[in-house]
Design a protein around this motif. Structure first.
Motif, mmCIF file in Angstrom:
data_model
loop_
_atom_site.group_PDB
_atom_site.id
_atom_site.type_symbol
_atom_site.label_atom_id
_atom_site.label_comp_id
_atom_site.label_asym_id
_atom_site.label_seq_id
_atom_site.Cartn_x
_atom_site.Cartn_y
_atom_site.Cartn_z
ATOM 1 N N ALA A 294 0.827 -1.204 0.000
ATOM 2 C CA ALA A 294 0.000 0.000 0.000
ATOM 3 C C ALA A 294 0.862 1.255 0.000
ATOM 4 O O ALA A 294 0.550 2.241 -0.678
ATOM 5 N N LEU A 295 1.955 1.245 0.742
ATOM 6 C CA LEU A 295 2.830 2.414 0.796
ATOM 7 C C LEU A 295 3.473 2.705 -0.551
ATOM 8 O O LEU A 295 3.802 3.858 -0.848
ATOM 9 N N ALA A 296 3.665 1.661 -1.361
ATOM 10 C CA ALA A 296 4.292 1.864 -2.667
ATOM 11 C C ALA A 296 3.449 2.779 -3.551
ATOM 12 O O ALA A 296 3.986 3.506 -4.393
ATOM 13 N N ASN A 297 2.149 2.759 -3.369
ATOM 14 C CA ASN A 297 1.246 3.671 -4.074
ATOM 15 C C ASN A 297 -0.009 3.825 -3.213
ATOM 16 O O ASN A 297 -0.985 3.092 -3.388
ATOM 17 N N PRO A 298 0.000 4.752 -2.262
ATOM 18 C CA PRO A 298 -1.050 4.834 -1.237
ATOM 19 C C PRO A 298 -2.457 5.039 -1.766
ATOM 20 O O PRO A 298 -3.420 4.709 -1.075
ATOM 21 N N PHE A 299 -2.595 5.597 -2.966
ATOM 22 C CA PHE A 299 -3.935 5.879 -3.480
ATOM 23 C C PHE A 299 -4.444 4.786 -4.411
ATOM 24 O O PHE A 299 -5.647 4.588 -4.543
ATOM 25 N N LYS A 300 -3.538 4.073 -5.039
ATOM 26 C CA LYS A 300 -3.939 3.067 -6.015
ATOM 27 C C LYS A 300 -3.897 1.650 -5.450
ATOM 28 O O LYS A 300 -4.854 0.874 -5.631
ATOM 29 N N ASN A 301 -2.802 1.297 -4.782
ATOM 30 C CA ASN A 301 -2.591 -0.111 -4.426
ATOM 31 C C ASN A 301 -3.610 -0.692 -3.445
ATOM 32 O O ASN A 301 -3.948 -1.873 -3.559
ATOM 33 N N PRO A 302 -4.113 0.058 -2.450
ATOM 34 C CA PRO A 302 -5.169 -0.531 -1.613
ATOM 35 C C PRO A 302 -6.401 -0.928 -2.429
ATOM 36 O O PRO A 302 -7.035 -1.953 -2.147
ATOM 37 N N LEU A 303 -6.732 -0.132 -3.456
ATOM 38 C CA LEU A 303 -7.861 -0.478 -4.323
ATOM 39 C C LEU A 303 -7.545 -1.692 -5.190
ATOM 40 O O LEU A 303 -8.403 -2.541 -5.429
ATOM 41 N N VAL A 304 -6.273 -1.771 -5.647
ATOM 42 C CA VAL A 304 -5.839 -2.947 -6.413
ATOM 43 C C VAL A 304 -5.962 -4.196 -5.549
ATOM 44 O O VAL A 304 -6.442 -5.247 -6.001
ATOM 45 N N ALA A 305 -5.531 -4.091 -4.294
ATOM 46 C CA ALA A 305 -5.610 -5.227 -3.376
ATOM 47 C C ALA A 305 -7.053 -5.637 -3.134
ATOM 48 O O ALA A 305 -7.379 -6.829 -3.101
ATOM 49 N N LEU A 306 -7.939 -4.654 -2.971
ATOM 50 C CA LEU A 306 -9.355 -4.961 -2.751
ATOM 51 C C LEU A 306 -9.938 -5.702 -3.940
ATOM 52 O O LEU A 306 -10.638 -6.707 -3.780
ATOM 53 N N GLN A 307 -9.640 -5.224 -5.139
ATOM 54 C CA GLN A 307 -10.147 -5.873 -6.340
ATOM 55 C C GLN A 307 -9.605 -7.291 -6.479
ATOM 56 O O GLN A 307 -10.322 -8.225 -6.839
ATOM 57 N N THR A 308 -8.331 -7.468 -6.161
ATOM 58 C CA THR A 308 -7.697 -8.786 -6.269
ATOM 59 C C THR A 308 -8.316 -9.774 -5.294
ATOM 60 O O THR A 308 -8.603 -10.927 -5.647
ATOM 61 N N LEU A 309 -8.544 -9.332 -4.061
ATOM 62 C CA LEU A 309 -9.094 -10.237 -3.051
ATOM 63 C C LEU A 309 -10.580 -10.496 -3.291
ATOM 64 O O LEU A 309 -11.086 -11.560 -2.916
ATOM 65 N N THR A 310 -11.281 -9.526 -3.888
ATOM 66 C CA THR A 310 -12.693 -9.737 -4.212
ATOM 67 C C THR A 310 -12.844 -10.860 -5.223
ATOM 68 O O THR A 310 -13.780 -11.661 -5.162
#
Length: 706
Positions: A294-310
């Motif tokens: 998430a720190l690598a891209n605080p605005f994008k990566n948490p959303l990427v992670a959410l989509q991946t886990l969904t």
């Protein structure tokens, strides 16, 4: 009785001290959904002071007792990956971002661990690396405290909803004696930590709304902590970030007079806006602060992670309603059905009660807050189902919705207590005591396998055996390892080979046995390898196989771990190695020489389907086709879904020129395993032998690389 003299009135008698404290008046218990003031009907007094002491007394006992009990629980099959991830995250921070393995860590061929926040894993790694303590002991101790947080948070949420400490005690007890919550609180880091953050956020969100128009900084900071724990464990914690501003606006719109009060004073507007923003942004910041990806891209990566886990990229077979089904192909009702069969009866009764009484509770409780908690308990499940999210291992991925729903069940029972007379209250208390005693007895009797619980409607674990998952985490490996150390002669000094389909958690219990060798071996390949003792759990077996008492536990079993009479793990001493020798000869091309070994092995272990498979293949190769057919038939009697035996039987049919039978059998194999190239190739051959060259060529064309 003497009369008082005129001008000297007799002093009034002093009021006797009350023995009970009435229910505290609160906006939470005197407003309806639209916040219209509703006169609260008279109810029996509640000794709030007593129940408050009981609540915090239980909390203190749990704070001490849960960590102690956590030392008695096993390493789970998934825990090694969480441990490794925590260490990689610690390396990332201690190297100031130079070591970047945590950004891409995906063990077991694509399990995207980097998409999870490492809250508990990172803190654990920091502690045991600093102190030299046992890693898994530290992990379990910290996780048990997350379990305490769930129980206390659930109780406090119920108090805010129900308006007194009695309902808080009910909710805490309900959560404590939920066997799956209790069991997972000892060694399931991802699901329990997220559930802790979720219920803490829900609790202090209700408190924040209650305090409007002047919410306290204390409540705001608690909201930040809840969001931080939740998002710092799982990407779906982003929902918690959205809950705060959404429900603050919701509250302002629906609470009578609040909007006018706030917007008539600019100071109040600024205060509410500031604390809402601080809670939201502060929680988000805390949630990603120790999450490398998430720190690598605080605005994008948490959303990427959410989509991946969904849409989790790995499809895992899970046992449901008696069949092994891929997690990407489960019916929509998978989680609701699993919760129905594996939660205590008081939860099911209480939840039904709450649904029935919800339209009528505005005289007793604030409907708006009940609705909010119901929403956060139900919406994530509906969202996951609508997105076809991959669930497996029961409802553990939705553990976080359980505590809010428990709080509502407690309110449902509190409603009845407030409506009943003293006699009615005693009867209801007795019923609740019985309903709580049922899972409590299971927890005590089957310690430390509480997480395998199934309720009485299902027939307990024995009734669920072969229908639903039991020890999917492999927690029986600890007890098995202890038994083996005590009962297998010379295990510490001899060169013993142990095979297991739960090799990873098992090996950590034998690190001080240098001569012992361990290897990962699938149960359905057990005859293909050299080993002396086998440790096999039911989690990886096909239900039709382990439901057959004549087949499982297998020959050579010297110890069985059971829960309520259902076997969940076995220790097998190998009867002979003739099967291994015969299979080795087949692999060397010495088919005729392998048959005597395999026939001898079959006599020693007549219900071993693997021996029969290889023996049938050997018979096929030497032209003993009728014997090959009979042997595969017996293999399928043992294990009806054995695709290898079905394919071998089809090959035998082709050799016997019974091509229609072969086509039928191979079509069934491909229905169950569409990626089975061997079955497809033999299916093409069967059509060719039948004279249908067009179909044969079409099948072969589909096998060509695109």
């Amino acid at each position: 009785m003497s009369k008082s003299k005129k001008g000297n009135p007799q002093p009034a008698k002093p009021t006797q001290k009350q023995q009970v404290t009435p229910v505290e008046p609160s906006i939470l218990s005197t407003q309806s959904f639209g916040a219209e003031a509703t006169p609260k009907p008279p109810i029996a007094a509640v000794n709030n002071a007593l129940f408050r002491k009981v609540f915090w007394g239980l909390a203190l006992v749990l704070l001490i007792g849960m960590p102690i009990l956590s030392t008695q629980y096993s390493i789970t099959a998934d825990e090694w990956g969480n441990k490794a991830y925590g260490e990689l995250c610690l390396d990332y921070f201690t190297s100031l971002g130079q070591k970047k393995d945590a950004l891409t860590y995906a063990p077991r061929g694509g399990e995207v661990m980097y998409c999870y926040g490492p809250t508990l894993d990172l803190i654990s790694a920091a502690i045991y690396r600093t102190t030299g303590a046992d890693p898994y002991t530290v992990r379990h101790l910290l996780l048990s405290l997350m379990g305490v947080l769930i129980m206390v948070g659930c109780g406090l949420t119920a108090r805010l909803l129900g308006g007194n400490w009695r309902v808080a005690v009910i909710a805490l007890v309900f959560t404590l004696f939920s066997p799956r919550i209790f069991g997972d609180s000892m060694n399931n880091p991802k699901d329990i930590t997220f559930a802790a953050g979720y219920i803490v956020t829900v609790c202090f969100l209700i408190k924040f709304l209650q305090e409007l128009p002047r919410p306290s900084w204390r409540t705001t900071l608690c909201l930040i902590a809840g969001i931080g724990i939740g998002l710092g464990s799982r990407a779906p914690g982003l929902a918690l970030v959205g809950y705060v501003p959404f429900f603050v606006v919701f509250e302002i719109l629906f609470r009578k007079g609040l909007r006018k009060t706030i917007f008539s004073d600019s100071t109040l507007v600024k205060d509410v806006a500031l604390k809402t923003a601080v809670a939201t942004l502060g929680g988000y910041t805390l949630g990603i602060l120790f999450w490398p990806f998430a720190l690598a891209n605080p605005f994008k990566n948490p959303l990427v992670a959410l989509q991946t886990l969904t849409n989790f990229p790995i499809s895992i077979k899970t046992l449901f309603e008696g069949s092994k089904i891929y997690s990407t192909a489960l019916p929509w009702y998978y989680v609701p059905k699993y919760m129905m069969v594996s939660t205590p009866l008081y939860f099911l009764v209480g939840l039904l009660l709450f649904v029935l009484i919800f339209p009528f509770v505005k005289k007793y409780f604030n409907q708006r807050y009940l609705f909010i908690v119901l929403f956060v308990g139900v919406f994530p499940l509906i969202y996951g189902i609508s997105k076809n999210s991959a669930f497996y291992n029961g409802w553990r991925h939705t553990t976080f919705i359980y505590p809010p729903l428990v709080a509502l069940t407690a309110v449902g029972f509190e409603y009845l207590l407030q409506r009943f007379s003293n006699t009615g209250q005693k009867i209801l208390a007795g019923i609740l005591a019985i309903l709580v005693a049922l899972p409590l007895w299971f927890m005590v009797k089957n310690h430390p396998y509480q997480y395998t619980y199934y309720n009485e409607l299902t027939g307990g674990v024995k009734g669920a055996f072969g229908q639903y998952e039991t020890d999917y985490f492999g927690t029986s490996t600890r007890e098995i390892a202890a038994w083996m150390k005590k009962n297998i002669p010379n295990i510490q000094t001899d060169s013993v080979v142990i095979a297991s389909d739960y090799y990873i958690p098992l090996k950590d219990y034998f690190t001080d046995y240098p001569k012992l060798k361990m290897a990962y071996r699938r149960y359905y390949q057990r005859s293909e390898h050299d080993w002396d003792y086998g440790v096999f759990l039911t989690g990886h077996l096909t239900p039709s196989h382990f439901r057959n008492p004549n087949v499982f536990p297998p020959a050579g079993t010297i110890h069985t771990i059971t829960v309520n009479g259902a076997p969940i793990g076995v220790v097998v001493k190998r009867i002979s190695k003739d099967d291994f020798k015969g299979i080795q000869l087949i692999k060397e091309g010495k088919i005729a020489e392998s048959i005597p070994y395999l026939e001898k092995a079959q006599q020693a272990d007549p219900n071993n389907e693997v021996i029969k498979l290889y023996l049938a293949n050997a018979y096929n190769n030497v032209g003993r086709l009728n014997e090959a057919l009979q042997t595969t038939q017996k293999a399928l009697e043992i294990f009806p879904e054995y695709l290898g035996a079905m394919t071998t039987m089809a090959i035998t049919y082709i050799n016997l020129n019974q091509n229609d039978n072969a086509i039928f059998m191979l079509t069934e194999v491909l229905n169950q395993d569409p990626s089975n190239r061997d079955a497809a190739q033999y299916l093409a051959l069967a059509y060719e032998r039948k004279g249908d060259l067009n179909t044969a060529n079409r099948i072969r064309a589909q096998l060509q690389p695109q």
